[in-house]
Structures are given as structure tokens and as C-alpha cells.
Design an enzyme around this catalytic site. Structure first.
Site, PDB file in Angstrom:
ATOM      1  N   ASP A 176      14.470  -8.710  32.770  1.00  0.00           N
ATOM      2  CA  ASP A 176      13.591  -7.497  34.457  1.00  0.00           C
ATOM      3  C   ASP A 176      12.359  -8.566  34.532  1.00  0.00           C
ATOM      4  OD1 ASP A 176      13.764  -5.054  34.640  1.00  0.00           O
ATOM      5  OD2 ASP A 176      11.377  -5.662  33.357  1.00  0.00           O
TER       6      ASP A 176
ATOM      7  N   GLU B  14      17.440 -10.280  37.280  1.00  0.00           N
ATOM      8  CA  GLU B  14      16.917  -9.373  38.260  1.00  0.00           C
ATOM      9  C   GLU B  14      15.694  -9.608  38.279  1.00  0.00           C
ATOM     10  OE1 GLU B  14      14.691  -4.350  38.062  1.00  0.00           O
ATOM     11  OE2 GLU B  14      13.609  -5.901  36.966  1.00  0.00           O
TER      12      GLU B  14
END
Length: 606
Positions: A319, A354
Site C-alpha cells: 500500500d 500501489e
């Protein structure tokens, strides 16, 4: 040096956290500003404090007869430190309870022993994991463990919302039917609610607010490491790999007003990035940022990855991944990448970025190492725009071919998707022109305002046959575009059968029916369509990741070879790719609202 080792001031090696010694357990914590530190041992609610001994920047103590299952925490005192706060070991792997937010966690001098989970001493996972089952090119299925299983009729009620539910035969049968190569589990490590949620009667449903990186959430994984390894084994036995979505960019301790739970209470300056004036850097939008430029932070991250690799997982999705390569600006040659590549337990795992954060220069799509995959939001946006009517055919063709304008190297590293957990579901993309996040309590200001969505004539649910027909056709066109694309693809759980969140495009705080998959209302015809798409794609040239070459032939919708000038204003195209038994043909026709995949020897899917 061991994987958790740190040199003490006298040159000897210390292993951080709780390490079994054969005669007991040695407990070690890092804290440079501390003038005193205590190991807190618990027998039920009774706490016994044992003074720890300083060795350079570390404090440690060995406790004879303290074995597996011993409950413990830490307290420290010194400048800027609060001995009233019970602190969780950053290296903990098992907790005795979930984190629950309470204002006392942020109040100086307020004792928190009754609030904070205790870590439990565990034997470490050992051995070398099997090679990853999942490789680039297949279908990744992103799911939230709780939301995916809470309403499943074939999961026993006591098991709903837990990781073990994923090993149920009905769940595995569904995954195999739609051709899932790997499940990507949204965070399953222990997290805490953001402090603004409890007063609103809300709680975090996604888990992107962790506290310590290795401890599984006792609510999602009540069986701990044994439940994780058993579930991974069951999925692998069915040919399905497991990818963990991990959060190493910030912690649930948040900004200055956030709770003191672990790292902040031990040594904030060691773990979190600070500006020259001492303020917390916020490259995450969550109030704090883990400082991966520090070797201590990277060591904890890599220890966490090794820990989960030994549990059998195939890889990891990071993330806000640019945070891990900041020092402070993003560096594609950051030490983090080299350390993973040199690690014998990690260098064959699948790594997925990401590739953006909210800090300066945070959008880094295409900048990660050649062996990393990256979420490609450009694929999502360009596919939506094309089928909405305001995107270009040439741009869509580039996305289908692997996005060579974004990725360098000899192959595409794109993870293509048309919807993800963050944003509209696929069905809501076609039913709502605007976000509808009122239930989140932020006056509909949270979540993205630009979704490249359209409502097909009616905002929200509709019973009008023409509206439903348009939405169904558009859903099939977007799904076909995804499955016809080159490289790795990702589908979010429930999008294969029309899951809706009622227009909420930021349902992180909806730990309720809004975000739970409604298995009773599945569109089974759409589900069968996705299964057919998956069969057509599996094992074909579409799953390859090398760039398209002269073998790829592009035609206009009349069957004529596509000239460079023909792309301007085109409403579609045909792509012919040689496969084992003949050409795979992908036809994109915006005017007809239809996309088709035809593979020799298989059914045509449109």
C-alpha cells in the site's frame, strides 16, 4: 547477523522482540531516549513489571521459564516518553485481543494497560517456503476477508468473517470456477479504528490502519498463525496462490493527536519521518509516515515479509509503495529494493506496488524495479473513459497491449483492473455519475470526486429495462476489455456478479452490509459470463507478459489493416494474436457497445 539482529554497543548481537532461548525468553526493545524500561508480564489482568537493562540504544532482559504463550508488553520512561502507556512489541506476531480505540490512548499520564492488547510469545516459523504458486500473467482476485464471507450461505455462522472461511469448499469452488490464480487479501494484520470513527458509530472495515506489522488481527484470524498457514495450504492445494496486502507506509498511531500504542511510545524518532522543524511528515494522508530510509525500519519490514513467506504466501502488495523508497524523495534505486532482491526467502516472491502516495512526487507508476508488478490506474481510467464515450481507441489499444508507454524493460509489469476496493465497484461505475458517501459522516467530501463513471440515464438503482440493458452491456464490455488485456489482471470480489455499495466509493468505514458481499443477490448470468471469459483467457497468448511484436495485427471494424491515421476518431478495432491453434481475436466496438474475445477451439465470449 540474524534476521532480527542488531549490534549492541559492545558489538554483540541482539535479536529484537521476544526470542525463545531454550531456558526462557529474552525480550529486547529499541529506545534511544529512554532512561528506564520495563518488561510487563501479565497473568490475566495482573501485571508484573521487570526492569530491563540498557545495552547501547537497546533494552533487554531474559526471563527464565517464560515460554510460548507468555503475555507481555513494555513501558518506558524518559524525555518525551510516557510510562503510563502499555506498549506493544513492534515485532509481535500474536496478540491476545483486537485494538479498540479509546481517547485515553492519546491522553498523557492515562494508564492504558486495560486497553492495549498484550503480545504472546511464539515459536518462530522456520524452514524454507515452497516456490510461489502464482506467477505474472494470471487473474488476481482482490478480497476483504470479512466482507467476502459475512453473508455467504455455505459458511457456518461461527466462521463467517474469518480467514478460515476462505478454505470452505463453496468458497474454493467459486474461485476455481472464475479462474482465480491468486487471491489478494486486504490487510489481515491487527489494526485500530481512526479516532473520528467511533463517535460516528462507524468502524474500519478495510484494515489499512495497522499498529504492528506481523501480528494477525485476532478478529479476522482468531486461530492465529495456524489458521493462516492452514488456509494458505488449502488454497494452494486448489491451485490458488495467496498475496497479502500489507501496510508499511504509516501506522495507526496517526498524527500528534493519535494514540500511543507501540513505536511512538518507544522511540518516535526512530520509526517515523520528521521534517527539520520536528513535525511529522505526512506522505500518506494518515498523519505519519514510516521512515524506510532508516535501516531499523527496513529491517522490521523485511522480517515481516520473511515471516509471512514462511507461512506459505506467494507475494505481497504494498500500500502506498513509494513511501518505502523515499529518502525523502522517491528513489528507484532505494536500498529497500536491493535488500529484497538479495534475500533468499523473498527474491522469488511476487511483489506488487500501489505506485503512488500523496507526498511530493508521489505518483511513480512505471518506476519500480523490473521484476515488480504495479497497479495500473491508467488502465482503469482509460477503459472507463473509452466505454463512457470520451476516450480514444488508440489509448485503449495501448492499454490492452500492456501499456508500453508506462513500463520500460522487455515485458509489461502492469496489473490491469477496471475497479478496486478503493473507488466505485464495477456495477456502481455504471449506475452513479457522482459519489454517494453520506454515510461516512464527512458530508460526501471523502473519496475521489472523479471516477470516470456514468449512470446510463438514472442515478442509482433502476428497474427500467432499457437502463438495465445498457448497464449490463457496459459491464460486459469492461470485463471483456479487462480479460482481453496483456499481462496480469485483477478483479475485485463481487464485481463478477454485480456487487454494489450504493454509490459509496470510499467504504472503508462501512463495516456492515454496505461493504459486505451480498451472495443472495448475485447476477448469475454475469458470473457465468466472467467464468467464460476466464476460460477463454487461461493458457492463451493473452496471459503472456512479453511485449506485442509484429505478430500482433490491428484492423479497423471493417476488417481493413489499421493505418496510423485511422486511429483518430475510431470507435474501435480488432486485434489478432497468433496462439497455439490459430488467432485469438479481440474486437472492440464502442458504437455497438460490445467487446468480443474469440479463441480457436473455445466459445466466443461477448
Amino acid at each position: 547477523m540474524g534476521e532480527r539482529g542488531r549490534p549492541a554497543a559492545n558489538g554483540t548481537e541482539l535479536a529484537l522482540g521476544a526470542v525463545l532461548t531454550g531456558t526462557g525468553t529474552r525480550f529486547t526493545l529499541p529506545s534511544r531516549p529512554a532512561t528506564a524500561a520495563w518488561l510487563c508480564l501479565f497473568n490475566g489482568e495482573a501485571e508484573r513489571r521487570v526492569p530491563m537493562v540498557r545495552a547501547g540504544d537497546f533494552w533487554s532482559i531474559e526471563v527464565p521459564a517464560a515460554g510460548v504463550g507468555t503475555a507481555y508488553g513494555f513501558r518506558v520512561d524518559g524525555p518525551g516518553l510516557d510510562p503510563a502507556k502499555l506498549l506493544v512489541d513492534p515485532y509481535a506476531t500474536v496478540l491476545d485481543r483486537r485494538f479498540v480505540y479509546d481517547p485515553r490512548l492519546s491522553q498523557p499520564g492515562a494508564d492504558t494497560a486495560d486497553l492495549v492488547p498484550r503480545a504472546l510469545v511464539q515459536s518462530p516459523l522456520t524452514g524454507t517456503p515452497a516456490p510461489p504458486l502464482f506467477r505474472h500473467g494470471g487473474l488476481i482476485y482482490e478480497l476483504n476477508v470479512r466482507g467476502f464471507t459475512m453473508r455467504h450461505p455455505d459458511v457456518p455462522e461461527a466462521q463467517r468473517g474469518t480467514l478460515a472461511a476462505l478454505a470452505r469448499p463453496a468458497i474454493i469452488d467459486h474461485l476455481r470456477t472464475i479462474g482465480v490464480a491468486a487471491v489478494e487479501l486486504m490487510p489481515i494484520t491487527a489494526w485500530i479504528d481512526e479516532r473520528h470513527l467511533p463517535p460516528l458509530g462507524l468502524s474500519n472495515a478495510w484494515g489499512y490502519n495497522p499498529v504492528v506489522p506481523m501480528a494477525l488481527d485476532p478478529g479476522l484470524v482468531p486461530g492465529g498463525l495456524a489458521e493462516l498457514t492452514a488456509t494458505v495450504a488449502a488454497l494452494r492445494a486448489a491451485g490458488i496462490g495467496v498475496i497479502l496486502d500489507l501496510v508499511f507506509n504509516h501506522s495507526g498511531e496517526s498524527d500528534r493527536a493519535g494514540p500511543t500504542l507501540s513505536m511512538r511510545g518507544l522511540d518516535e524518532g526512530l520509526w517515523y519521518a520528521h521534517a527539520p522543524d520536528g513535525t511529522l511528515i505526512n506522505d500518506t494522508g494518515c498523519g505519519n509516515t514510516l521512515d524506510a530510509a532508516r535501516t531499523e525500519v527496513r529491517a522490521l519490514v523485511l522480517a515481516s515479509l520473511r515471516h509471512f513467506a514462511r507461512a506459505g504466501v506467494d507475494g505481497f502488495r504494498f500500500d502506498l509503495a513509494p513511501v518505502l523508497a523515499r529518502g525523502p524523495g522517491f528513489d528507484p534505486a532505494a536500498p529497500f529494493f536491493a535488500e529484497i532482491a538479495a534475500d533468499p526467502l523473498l527474491n522469488d516472491r511476487v511483489m506488487i506496488a500501489e505506485p503512488w502516495d500523496v507526498g511530493p512526487g508521489g505518483y511513480q507508476l512505471g518506476a519500480f524495479p523490473d521484476n515488480w508488478l504495479e497497479w495500473n490506474d491508467r488502465f482503469r481510467d482509460d477503459a472507463r473513459r473509452f466505454w463512457r464515450g470520451d476516450g480514444e481507441a488508440g489509448v485503449l489499444a495501448t492499454r490492452l497491449a500492456g501499456s508500453s508507454d508506462l513500463f520500460a524493460g522487455d515485458r509489461t509489469r502492469s496489473v490491469n483492473f477496471v475497479a478496486a476496493h478503493d473507488g466505485f465497484t464495477l456495477a456502481d461505475t455504471l449506475s452513479y455519475a457522482e459519489r454517494h458517501n453520506e454515510a461516512n459522516g464527512e458530508h460526501n467530501r471523502d473519496g475521489s470526486a472523479e471516477n470516470h463513471s456514468w449512470n446510463n440515464g438514472v442515478e442509482g438503482p433502476s428497474d427500467e429495462p432499457e437502463v438495465l440493458a445498457r448497464r449490463n452491456l457496459a459491464a460486459r464490455a469492461l470485463l471483456t476489455t479487462l480479460f482481453a488485456s496483456r499481462g496480469t489482471i485483477m478483479l475485485t470480489a463481487g464485481d463478477e456478479f454485480g456487487r454494489t455499495q450504493g454509490g459509496n466509493n470510499n467504504a472503508y468505514a462501512q463495516n456492515n452490509g454496505t461493504s459486505w458481499v451480498d451472495w443472495a443477490c448475485r447476477d448469475t448470468r454475469l458470473e457465468a459470463f466472467v467464468a467464460a471469459l476466464s476460460r477463454a483467457r487461461r493458457g492463451s497468448v493473452l496471459e503472456e507478459t512479453i511485449w506485442l511484436g509484429p505478430e500482433a495485427r490491428w484492423y479497423d471494424l471493417t476488417g481493413q489493416p489499421m493505418s496510423p491515421d485511422a486511429w483518430a476518431g475510431a470507435n474501435g478495432f480488432e486485434l489478432h494474436l497468433p496462439d497455439k491453434a490459430g488467432d485469438v481475436v479481440v474486437r472492440i466496438d464502442r458504437e455497438a457497445g460490445r467487446a468480443t474475445v474469440t479463441r480457436p477451439g473455445a466459445e466466443s465470449v461477448s
